[in-house]
Write a protein that holds these residues in place. Structure first.
Motif, PDB file in Angstrom:
ATOM      1  N   ARG A  80       0.843  -1.189   0.000  1.00 20.56           N
ATOM      2  CA  ARG A  80       0.000   0.000   0.000  1.00 20.56           C
ATOM      3  C   ARG A  80       0.879   1.240   0.000  1.00 20.56           C
ATOM      4  N   LEU A  81       0.691   2.048  -1.017  1.00 20.93           N
ATOM      5  CA  LEU A  81       1.378   3.328  -1.077  1.00 20.93           C
ATOM      6  C   LEU A  81       0.508   4.407  -0.456  1.00 20.93           C
ATOM      7  N   SER A  82       1.159   5.363   0.179  1.00 24.20           N
ATOM      8  CA  SER A  82       0.455   6.503   0.758  1.00 24.20           C
ATOM      9  C   SER A  82       1.045   7.789   0.210  1.00 24.20           C
ATOM     10  N   CYS A  83       0.213   8.801   0.160  1.00 20.50           N
ATOM     11  CA  CYS A  83       0.664  10.125  -0.274  1.00 20.50           C
ATOM     12  C   CYS A  83       0.056  11.144   0.688  1.00 20.50           C
ATOM     13  N   ALA A  84       0.917  11.858   1.380  1.00 16.71           N
ATOM     14  CA  ALA A  84       0.462  12.881   2.318  1.00 16.71           C
ATOM     15  C   ALA A  84       0.495  14.245   1.645  1.00 16.71           C
ATOM     16  N   ALA A  85      -0.579  14.990   1.807  1.00 17.47           N
ATOM     17  CA  ALA A  85      -0.685  16.324   1.208  1.00 17.47           C
ATOM     18  C   ALA A  85      -0.777  17.364   2.306  1.00 17.47           C
ATOM     19  N   ASN A  86       0.024  18.423   2.197  1.00 17.17           N
ATOM     20  CA  ASN A  86       0.006  19.449   3.242  1.00 17.17           C
ATOM     21  C   ASN A  86      -0.806  20.650   2.792  1.00 17.17           C
ATOM     22  N   SER A  87      -2.076  20.469   2.605  1.00 13.09           N
ATOM     23  CA  SER A  87      -2.928  21.568   2.166  1.00 13.09           C
ATOM     24  C   SER A  87      -4.203  21.587   2.997  1.00 13.09           C
ATOM     25  N   ASP A  88      -4.644  22.783   3.351  1.00 13.25           N
ATOM     26  CA  ASP A  88      -5.904  22.931   4.069  1.00 13.25           C
ATOM     27  C   ASP A  88      -7.104  22.733   3.152  1.00 13.25           C
ATOM     28  N   THR A  89      -6.843  22.738   1.861  1.00 12.90           N
ATOM     29  CA  THR A  89      -7.939  22.580   0.898  1.00 12.90           C
ATOM     30  C   THR A  89      -7.754  21.305   0.088  1.00 12.90           C
ATOM     31  N   TYR A  90      -7.234  20.274   0.722  1.00 12.89           N
ATOM     32  CA  TYR A  90      -6.936  19.009   0.032  1.00 12.89           C
ATOM     33  C   TYR A  90      -8.156  18.454  -0.679  1.00 12.89           C
ATOM     34  N   SER A  91      -9.319  18.627  -0.112  1.00 13.49           N
ATOM     35  CA  SER A  91     -10.538  18.068  -0.696  1.00 13.49           C
ATOM     36  C   SER A  91     -10.930  18.757  -1.989  1.00 13.49           C
ATOM     37  N   CYS A  92     -10.218  19.810  -2.374  1.00 15.74           N
ATOM     38  CA  CYS A  92     -10.490  20.515  -3.627  1.00 15.74           C
ATOM     39  C   CYS A  92      -9.540  20.099  -4.745  1.00 15.74           C
ATOM     40  N   TYR A  93      -8.779  19.052  -4.511  1.00 17.51           N
ATOM     41  CA  TYR A  93      -7.833  18.587  -5.527  1.00 17.51           C
ATOM     42  C   TYR A  93      -8.247  17.237  -6.092  1.00 17.51           C
ATOM     43  N   LYS A 107      -7.766  13.380   6.647  1.00 16.75           N
ATOM     44  CA  LYS A 107      -6.352  13.229   7.006  1.00 16.75           C
ATOM     45  C   LYS A 107      -5.422  13.691   5.899  1.00 16.75           C
ATOM     46  N   ASN A 108      -5.976  14.259   4.835  1.00 17.43           N
ATOM     47  CA  ASN A 108      -5.165  14.714   3.705  1.00 17.43           C
ATOM     48  C   ASN A 108      -4.293  13.607   3.137  1.00 17.43           C
ATOM     49  N   MET A 109      -4.883  12.446   2.946  1.00 18.04           N
ATOM     50  CA  MET A 109      -4.110  11.302   2.478  1.00 18.04           C
ATOM     51  C   MET A 109      -4.692  10.721   1.199  1.00 18.04           C
ATOM     52  N   LEU A 110      -3.806  10.170   0.397  1.00 20.22           N
ATOM     53  CA  LEU A 110      -4.161   9.423  -0.804  1.00 20.22           C
ATOM     54  C   LEU A 110      -3.497   8.065  -0.701  1.00 20.22           C
TER      55      LEU A 110
END
Length: 130
Positions: A19-32, A76-79
């Protein structure tokens, strides 16, 4: 702007899972819109999977259908990319990518591999041995 950081790569035997994970440091992650890509040195980058902003729509390449699953955890801003039944030909570097929903076309089955994702992670290596 968003910074992306992949993790979870490593070595696995054919038939195994990772399982790969990708952490995003954005307060608006849900808009990407988010995507997973891979690239073998000397070859073109290949789209692996993509996912809508809410996570309810996903797309995947024919080469990984039925084996890889893309998901996201917006709080959690994760993919994530769950990879099952891995094959030696899956060996390469995997990248996560992001595109702000307002700066490009709506994500569709026809365009998810071709749209210009603006933000990219540094990549994580996956090696599958036979």
């Amino acid at each position: 702007q968003v910074r992306l950081s992949e993790s979870g790569g490593g070595s696995v035997q054919a038939g195994g899972s990772r399982r790969l994970s990708c952490a995003a440091n954005s307060d608006t992650y849900s808009c990407y819109y988010m995507g997973w890509f891979r690239q073998v040195p000397g070859k073109e980058r290949e789209g692996v999977a993509a996912i809508s902003t809410t996570g309810d729509v996903t797309y995947s390449a024919d080469s990984v259908k039925g084996r890889f699953t893309c998901s996201r955890g917006n709080p959690k801003n994760m993919l994530y990319l769950q990879m099952n039944n891995l094959k030696p030909e899956d060996t390469t570097v995997y990248y996560c990518a992001a595109l702000w929903v307002g700066t490009g076309p709506r994500l569709t089955e026809e365009n998810w591999m071709r749209i210009e994702y603006k933000y990219w992670g540094q990549g994580t290596q996956v090696t599958v041995s036979s």
